[in-house]
Design a protein around this motif. Structure first.
Motif, short mmCIF file in Angstrom:
data_model
loop_
_atom_site.label_atom_id
_atom_site.label_comp_id
_atom_site.label_asym_id
_atom_site.label_seq_id
_atom_site.Cartn_x
_atom_site.Cartn_y
_atom_site.Cartn_z
N ASN A 39 -1.15 0.35 1.96
CA ASN A 39 -2.47 0.96 1.98
C ASN A 39 -3.31 0.54 0.78
OD1 ASN A 39 -1.82 2.42 4.40
ND2 ASN A 39 -0.51 3.67 3.10
N THR A 40 -3.78 -0.72 0.79
CA THR A 40 -4.62 -1.22 -0.28
C THR A 40 -5.42 -2.42 0.19
OG1 THR A 40 -4.67 -1.93 -2.59
CG2 THR A 40 -2.89 -2.79 -1.24
N ASP A 41 -6.56 -2.63 -0.45
CA ASP A 41 -7.35 -3.84 -0.24
C ASP A 41 -7.30 -4.72 -1.49
OD1 ASP A 41 -8.16 -3.01 2.27
OD2 ASP A 41 -9.94 -1.99 1.51
N THR A 42 -6.53 -4.30 -2.49
CA THR A 42 -6.45 -4.99 -3.77
C THR A 42 -5.55 -6.22 -3.66
OG1 THR A 42 -6.71 -2.88 -4.88
CG2 THR A 42 -5.85 -4.68 -6.20
N THR A 43 -5.90 -7.26 -4.40
CA THR A 43 -5.08 -8.46 -4.49
C THR A 43 -4.05 -8.27 -5.59
OG1 THR A 43 -6.89 -9.86 -3.73
CG2 THR A 43 -5.12 -10.94 -4.97
N LEU A 44 -2.83 -8.65 -5.31
CA LEU A 44 -1.76 -8.58 -6.30
C LEU A 44 -1.85 -9.82 -7.18
CD1 LEU A 44 0.66 -6.87 -7.15
CD2 LEU A 44 2.05 -8.20 -5.56
N THR A 45 -2.03 -9.61 -8.48
CA THR A 45 -2.19 -10.73 -9.42
C THR A 45 -1.05 -10.72 -10.43
OG1 THR A 45 -3.62 -9.42 -10.86
CG2 THR A 45 -4.71 -10.77 -9.18
N PRO A 46 -0.71 -11.88 -11.00
CA PRO A 46 0.40 -11.97 -11.95
C PRO A 46 0.25 -10.98 -13.11
CG PRO A 46 -0.31 -14.16 -11.34
CD PRO A 46 -1.32 -13.20 -10.76
N GLY A 47 1.35 -10.28 -13.42
CA GLY A 47 1.37 -9.33 -14.53
C GLY A 47 0.82 -7.97 -14.20
N GLN A 48 0.17 -7.83 -13.06
CA GLN A 48 -0.45 -6.57 -12.66
C GLN A 48 0.58 -5.68 -11.97
OE1 GLN A 48 -2.87 -7.04 -9.20
NE2 GLN A 48 -3.62 -4.95 -9.23
N THR A 49 0.53 -4.37 -12.23
CA THR A 49 1.30 -3.41 -11.45
C THR A 49 0.31 -2.66 -10.57
OG1 THR A 49 3.03 -3.18 -13.11
CG2 THR A 49 2.78 -1.38 -11.53
N LEU A 50 0.52 -2.75 -9.30
CA LEU A 50 -0.33 -2.09 -8.32
C LEU A 50 0.38 -0.83 -7.84
CD1 LEU A 50 -2.79 -2.13 -6.39
CD2 LEU A 50 -1.39 -3.50 -4.83
N VAL A 51 -0.31 0.31 -7.94
CA VAL A 51 0.23 1.58 -7.48
C VAL A 51 -0.53 1.96 -6.22
CG1 VAL A 51 0.63 4.01 -8.04
CG2 VAL A 51 0.83 2.26 -9.83
N THR A 52 0.20 2.15 -5.13
CA THR A 52 -0.43 2.44 -3.84
C THR A 52 0.56 3.22 -2.98
OG1 THR A 52 -1.59 1.44 -1.95
CG2 THR A 52 0.29 0.21 -2.84
N THR A 53 0.35 3.25 -1.68
CA THR A 53 1.30 3.84 -0.75
C THR A 53 1.59 2.85 0.36
OG1 THR A 53 -0.46 4.87 0.57
CG2 THR A 53 0.54 6.22 -1.18
N ALA A 54 2.71 3.07 1.01
CA ALA A 54 3.09 2.28 2.17
C ALA A 54 3.39 3.23 3.31
CB ALA A 54 4.32 1.43 1.86
N THR A 55 2.96 2.86 4.49
CA THR A 55 3.21 3.65 5.68
C THR A 55 4.13 2.84 6.58
OG1 THR A 55 1.02 4.64 5.49
CG2 THR A 55 2.10 4.82 7.62
N GLY A 56 5.09 3.52 7.17
CA GLY A 56 6.02 2.84 8.05
C GLY A 56 6.93 3.84 8.71
N THR A 57 8.14 3.37 9.09
CA THR A 57 9.11 4.26 9.70
C THR A 57 10.40 4.22 8.90
OG1 THR A 57 9.93 2.53 11.20
CG2 THR A 57 8.18 3.98 12.03
N LEU A 58 11.07 5.36 8.85
CA LEU A 58 12.38 5.48 8.23
C LEU A 58 13.36 5.87 9.32
CD1 LEU A 58 14.18 5.56 5.69
CD2 LEU A 58 13.56 7.99 5.46
N SER A 59 14.44 5.10 9.44
CA SER A 59 15.48 5.38 10.42
C SER A 59 16.77 5.74 9.69
CB SER A 59 15.74 4.15 11.30
OG SER A 59 14.58 3.81 12.03
N VAL A 60 17.28 6.93 10.00
CA VAL A 60 18.54 7.41 9.44
C VAL A 60 19.28 8.10 10.58
CG1 VAL A 60 19.63 8.97 7.76
CG2 VAL A 60 17.50 7.79 7.16
N ARG A 61 20.54 7.79 10.73
CA ARG A 61 21.41 8.44 11.72
C ARG A 61 20.85 8.35 13.14
NH1 ARG A 61 24.71 12.40 13.69
NH2 ARG A 61 26.51 12.94 12.44
N GLY A 62 20.20 7.24 13.45
CA GLY A 62 19.68 7.01 14.79
C GLY A 62 18.35 7.68 15.07
N VAL A 63 17.77 8.34 14.08
CA VAL A 63 16.48 9.01 14.24
C VAL A 63 15.45 8.24 13.43
CG1 VAL A 63 15.18 11.14 13.84
CG2 VAL A 63 17.58 11.26 14.52
N THR A 64 14.30 7.95 14.06
CA THR A 64 13.23 7.21 13.39
C THR A 64 12.00 8.10 13.31
OG1 THR A 64 14.10 5.11 14.20
CG2 THR A 64 11.79 5.14 13.48
#
Length: 187
Positions: free
Chosen positions: A110-135
């Motif tokens: 979740n970002t429109d920022t470009t990742l550049t050398p030496g930079q730490t980008l703090v953002t979020t990621a959206t996706g799915t987590l699967s554990v024990r057959g449940v997603t």
């Protein structure tokens, strides 16, 4: 994390450019080592564990992180607590004989920022987590640092294990996860 993006038609050239410039280019990345740790409570007893077995595959462009694709896999049988009986109970609760891995599949960064050398980008990621057959859909905080052609990835989040069918008598309704790994360009 596994990300599927454009591959360079000249992977040797891509690897050489990454080594010379220290900057990441569009490509496919992987991680075969990393760390994951967890904190959980059963009744009144804290349970801490960790593993050095984190695998990731990703495809992305540093200036188009929102289009990244990735999969992160943690072999659950590799989690260690330092107590053999705890580990046996944990493997049983997680159903590792039938569901050996926990898998996060990236939907978007979740970002429109470009990742550049030496930079730490703090953002979020959206996706799915699967554990024990449940997603389930999840959004997790994400720190990305581009260093020497590799992308260091770190996250720390909580989830309810009961939502994934991990029902251990006296087990808390929250588990804290900390994971980190370095994505290295693949040839």
């Amino acid at each position: 994390m596994q990300v599927n993006a454009r591959r360079s038609p000249h992977p040797i050239l891509l690897t050489s450019l990454l080594g010379l410039s220290g900057a990441a280019l569009a490509g496919t990345y992987g991680a075969t080592t990393g760390t994951v740790s967890f904190d959980y409570r059963v009744t009144v007893f804290p349970v801490h564990g960790s593993s050095g077995d984190v695998r990731a595959d990703a495809t992305f462009e540093p200036d188009m992180l929102g289009a990244a694709r990735a999969t992160v896999t943690v072999p659950l049988g590799a989690l260690k607590t330092g107590n053999g009986l705890q580990e046996e109970h944990m493997r049983g609760a997680l159903g590792t004989d039938r569901y050996p891995n926990a898998v996060f599949t990236l939907g978007t960064v979740n970002t429109d920022t470009t990742l550049t050398p030496g930079q730490t980008l703090v953002t979020t990621a959206t996706g799915t987590l699967s554990v024990r057959g449940v997603t389930r859909n999840v959004t997790v905080p994400l720190k990305l640092t581009l260093q020497g052609g590799a992308v260091n990835v770190a996250t720390q989040f909580k989830f309810n294990p009961h939502d994934y069918g991990v029902d251990y008598f006296g087990g808390a309704d929250s588990i804290s996860i900390l994971a980190s790994f370095a994505l290295i360009p693949k040839p």
